[in-house]
Motif scaffolding. Structure first.
Motif, PDB file in Angstrom:
ATOM      1  N   TYR A  73      28.886 -20.504  18.996  1.00  0.00           N
ATOM      2  CA  TYR A  73      28.435 -19.120  18.810  1.00  0.00           C
ATOM      3  C   TYR A  73      29.185 -18.354  17.717  1.00  0.00           C
ATOM      4  CZ  TYR A  73      26.357 -19.972  23.388  1.00  0.00           C
ATOM      5  OH  TYR A  73      25.640 -20.492  24.425  1.00  0.00           O
ATOM      6  N   GLY A  74      30.111 -18.989  17.037  1.00  0.00           N
ATOM      7  CA  GLY A  74      30.962 -18.284  16.080  1.00  0.00           C
ATOM      8  C   GLY A  74      30.232 -17.600  14.945  1.00  0.00           C
ATOM      9  N   ASP A  75      29.063 -18.114  14.562  1.00  0.00           N
ATOM     10  CA  ASP A  75      28.314 -17.503  13.462  1.00  0.00           C
ATOM     11  C   ASP A  75      27.136 -16.671  13.963  1.00  0.00           C
ATOM     12  OD1 ASP A  75      26.772 -19.583  14.361  1.00  0.00           O
ATOM     13  OD2 ASP A  75      26.327 -20.399  12.383  1.00  0.00           O
ATOM     14  N   ASN A  76      27.090 -16.400  15.252  1.00  0.00           N
ATOM     15  CA  ASN A  76      25.988 -15.646  15.837  1.00  0.00           C
ATOM     16  C   ASN A  76      26.238 -14.148  15.665  1.00  0.00           C
ATOM     17  OD1 ASN A  76      24.530 -14.143  17.961  1.00  0.00           O
ATOM     18  ND2 ASN A  76      23.764 -16.187  18.465  1.00  0.00           N
ATOM     19  N   GLU A  77      25.333 -13.471  14.971  1.00  0.00           N
ATOM     20  CA  GLU A  77      25.537 -12.055  14.670  1.00  0.00           C
ATOM     21  C   GLU A  77      25.270 -11.147  15.860  1.00  0.00           C
ATOM     22  OE1 GLU A  77      24.348 -10.446  10.957  1.00  0.00           O
ATOM     23  OE2 GLU A  77      24.512 -12.389   9.961  1.00  0.00           O
ATOM     24  N   VAL A  78      24.618 -11.649  16.907  1.00  0.00           N
ATOM     25  CA  VAL A  78      24.461 -10.848  18.117  1.00  0.00           C
ATOM     26  C   VAL A  78      25.820 -10.723  18.809  1.00  0.00           C
ATOM     27  CG1 VAL A  78      23.387 -10.756  20.406  1.00  0.00           C
ATOM     28  CG2 VAL A  78      22.046 -11.480  18.423  1.00  0.00           C
ATOM     29  N   ILE A  79      26.542 -11.822  18.861  1.00  0.00           N
ATOM     30  CA  ILE A  79      27.844 -11.836  19.530  1.00  0.00           C
ATOM     31  C   ILE A  79      28.932 -11.279  18.619  1.00  0.00           C
ATOM     32  CG2 ILE A  79      29.584 -13.327  20.581  1.00  0.00           C
ATOM     33  CD1 ILE A  79      27.239 -15.139  21.453  1.00  0.00           C
ATOM     34  N   PHE A  80      28.915 -11.651  17.365  1.00  0.00           N
ATOM     35  CA  PHE A  80      29.911 -11.194  16.398  1.00  0.00           C
ATOM     36  C   PHE A  80      29.219 -10.490  15.239  1.00  0.00           C
ATOM     37  CE2 PHE A  80      31.943 -14.970  18.307  1.00  0.00           C
ATOM     38  CZ  PHE A  80      33.069 -14.361  18.831  1.00  0.00           C
ATOM     39  N   PRO A  81      28.859  -9.220  15.419  1.00  0.00           N
ATOM     40  CA  PRO A  81      28.201  -8.511  14.314  1.00  0.00           C
ATOM     41  C   PRO A  81      29.117  -8.434  13.096  1.00  0.00           C
ATOM     42  CG  PRO A  81      28.400  -7.111  16.279  1.00  0.00           C
ATOM     43  CD  PRO A  81      29.083  -8.398  16.573  1.00  0.00           C
ATOM     44  N   ARG A  82      28.497  -8.453  11.939  1.00  0.00           N
ATOM     45  CA  ARG A  82      29.275  -8.360  10.705  1.00  0.00           C
ATOM     46  C   ARG A  82      29.980  -7.013  10.652  1.00  0.00           C
ATOM     47  NH1 ARG A  82      28.808 -12.869   8.186  1.00  0.00           N
ATOM     48  NH2 ARG A  82      26.816 -13.897   7.937  1.00  0.00           N
ATOM     49  N   GLN A  83      31.239  -7.042  10.256  1.00  0.00           N
ATOM     50  CA  GLN A  83      32.031  -5.822  10.162  1.00  0.00           C
ATOM     51  C   GLN A  83      32.722  -5.783   8.814  1.00  0.00           C
ATOM     52  OE1 GLN A  83      34.806  -5.591  13.381  1.00  0.00           O
ATOM     53  NE2 GLN A  83      33.232  -5.593  14.948  1.00  0.00           N
ATOM     54  N   GLU A  84      32.999  -4.597   8.390  1.00  0.00           N
ATOM     55  CA  GLU A  84      33.787  -4.433   7.180  1.00  0.00           C
ATOM     56  C   GLU A  84      35.194  -4.956   7.437  1.00  0.00           C
ATOM     57  OE1 GLU A  84      32.824  -3.212   4.133  1.00  0.00           O
ATOM     58  OE2 GLU A  84      30.812  -3.280   4.999  1.00  0.00           O
ATOM     59  N   ALA A  85      35.794  -5.515   6.426  1.00  0.00           N
ATOM     60  CA  ALA A  85      37.168  -5.973   6.561  1.00  0.00           C
ATOM     61  C   ALA A  85      38.071  -4.784   6.849  1.00  0.00           C
ATOM     62  CB  ALA A  85      37.619  -6.673   5.280  1.00  0.00           C
ATOM     63  N   ILE A  86      39.004  -4.985   7.746  1.00  0.00           N
ATOM     64  CA  ILE A  86      39.948  -3.931   8.096  1.00  0.00           C
ATOM     65  C   ILE A  86      41.126  -4.038   7.149  1.00  0.00           C
ATOM     66  CG2 ILE A  86      41.507  -3.097   9.873  1.00  0.00           C
ATOM     67  CD1 ILE A  86      39.424  -4.033  11.912  1.00  0.00           C
ATOM     68  N   VAL A  87      41.348  -2.978   6.406  1.00  0.00           N
ATOM     69  CA  VAL A  87      42.417  -2.964   5.421  1.00  0.00           C
ATOM     70  C   VAL A  87      43.698  -2.491   6.104  1.00  0.00           C
ATOM     71  CG1 VAL A  87      43.182  -2.003   3.223  1.00  0.00           C
ATOM     72  CG2 VAL A  87      40.748  -2.450   3.616  1.00  0.00           C
ATOM     73  N   PRO A  88      44.715  -3.343   6.126  1.00  0.00           N
ATOM     74  CA  PRO A  88      45.953  -2.931   6.772  1.00  0.00           C
ATOM     75  C   PRO A  88      46.662  -1.847   5.956  1.00  0.00           C
ATOM     76  CG  PRO A  88      46.121  -5.198   5.954  1.00  0.00           C
ATOM     77  CD  PRO A  88      44.756  -4.711   5.647  1.00  0.00           C
ATOM     78  N   ASP A  89      47.359  -0.974   6.637  1.00  0.00           N
ATOM     79  CA  ASP A  89      48.124   0.085   6.000  1.00  0.00           C
ATOM     80  C   ASP A  89      49.380  -0.529   5.369  1.00  0.00           C
ATOM     81  OD1 ASP A  89      50.575   2.199   6.654  1.00  0.00           O
ATOM     82  OD2 ASP A  89      48.761   3.140   5.818  1.00  0.00           O
ATOM     83  N   TRP A  90      49.527  -0.352   4.057  1.00  0.00           N
ATOM     84  CA  TRP A  90      50.623  -1.000   3.348  1.00  0.00           C
ATOM     85  C   TRP A  90      51.989  -0.515   3.829  1.00  0.00           C
ATOM     86  CZ3 TRP A  90      51.483  -5.321   1.392  1.00  0.00           C
ATOM     87  CH2 TRP A  90      52.616  -5.549   0.631  1.00  0.00           C
ATOM     88  N   ASN A  91      52.125   0.776   4.087  1.00  0.00           N
ATOM     89  CA  ASN A  91      53.416   1.307   4.563  1.00  0.00           C
ATOM     90  C   ASN A  91      53.789   0.706   5.913  1.00  0.00           C
ATOM     91  OD1 ASN A  91      53.801   2.953   2.301  1.00  0.00           O
ATOM     92  ND2 ASN A  91      52.559   4.563   3.197  1.00  0.00           N
ATOM     93  N   GLU A  92      52.794   0.468   6.749  1.00  0.00           N
ATOM     94  CA  GLU A  92      53.055  -0.146   8.049  1.00  0.00           C
ATOM     95  C   GLU A  92      53.498  -1.607   7.882  1.00  0.00           C
ATOM     96  OE1 GLU A  92      50.611  -0.909  12.179  1.00  0.00           O
ATOM     97  OE2 GLU A  92      50.036   0.788  10.917  1.00  0.00           O
ATOM     98  N   ILE A  93      52.927  -2.307   6.922  1.00  0.00           N
ATOM     99  CA  ILE A  93      53.330  -3.692   6.657  1.00  0.00           C
ATOM    100  C   ILE A  93      54.791  -3.741   6.233  1.00  0.00           C
ATOM    101  CG2 ILE A  93      52.994  -5.660   5.086  1.00  0.00           C
ATOM    102  CD1 ILE A  93      49.982  -4.861   5.088  1.00  0.00           C
TER     103      ILE A  93
END
Length: 172
Positions: A73-93
């Motif tokens: 099911y890893g490529d199933n968009e019902v279970i895993f809808p496409r999402q924008e990449a989450i950009v990590p906060d650089w200061n937090e890194i």
């Protein structure tokens, strides 16, 4: 159905999400009190044993194995809808690196992503040591980013040549 799910999972878990797919219901859950340090909800979707799978017609259920679940099911968009990449906060890194007092290999990848540089800009390897990493760099912009990053963290490193660095993974 909710009472049935709670009866199966018990009081020590919380439900993240349920997904109805064909004749099945998938229940994504996690232990109560779990904290996701990466703030990426996609990492919360699958427990180490995989989601609970319930046949809606028969009420038969099983805990799926994580690898089998992703293969099916890893490529199933019902279970895993496409999402924008989450950009990590650089200061937090940077803060996290300072708090743990060492680099992880992933930190160098995050540096490249933060500066929108190709991931193959760094050729990283370690020779007989867990404490150091050697990086050969492609491109002057990547060299400048790495040097600025290392200086900001007051990291211990040796610049062996214009594009070759030996970096101590521990800050002190």
């Amino acid at each position: 159905m909710e009472d049935f799910i709670n009866q199966i999972l018990g009081d020590d878990t919380e439900i993240i999400r349920t997904v109805d797919f064909n004749d099945l219901t998938f229940v994504f859950f996690q232990p109560k009190g779990y904290s996701n340090p990466y703030k990426d909800e996609r990492l919360n979707l699958v427990s180490s044993q995989g989601p609970l799978k319930i046949n809606k017609k028969t009420n038969q259920y099983e805990f799926t194995h994580i690898v089998e679940f992703f293969l099916e099911y890893g490529d199933n968009e019902v279970i895993f809808p496409r999402q924008e990449a989450i950009v990590p906060d650089w200061n937090e890194i940077v803060y996290n690196i300072k708090m743990r007092n060492n680099f992880n290999w992933d930190d160098f990848q995050l540096l490249l992503e933060h500066h929108n540089l190709p991931l193959d800009s760094f050729d990283m390897y370690s020779i007989n040591s867990r404490n150091t990493v050697e990086i050969e760099i492609k491109g002057d912009e990547a060299i400048d980013c790495l040097e600025q990053f290392l200086n900001e963290l007051e990291a211990i490193y040796i610049k062996k040549s214009h594009n070759h660095f030996l970096i101590n993974l521990y800050l002190d």
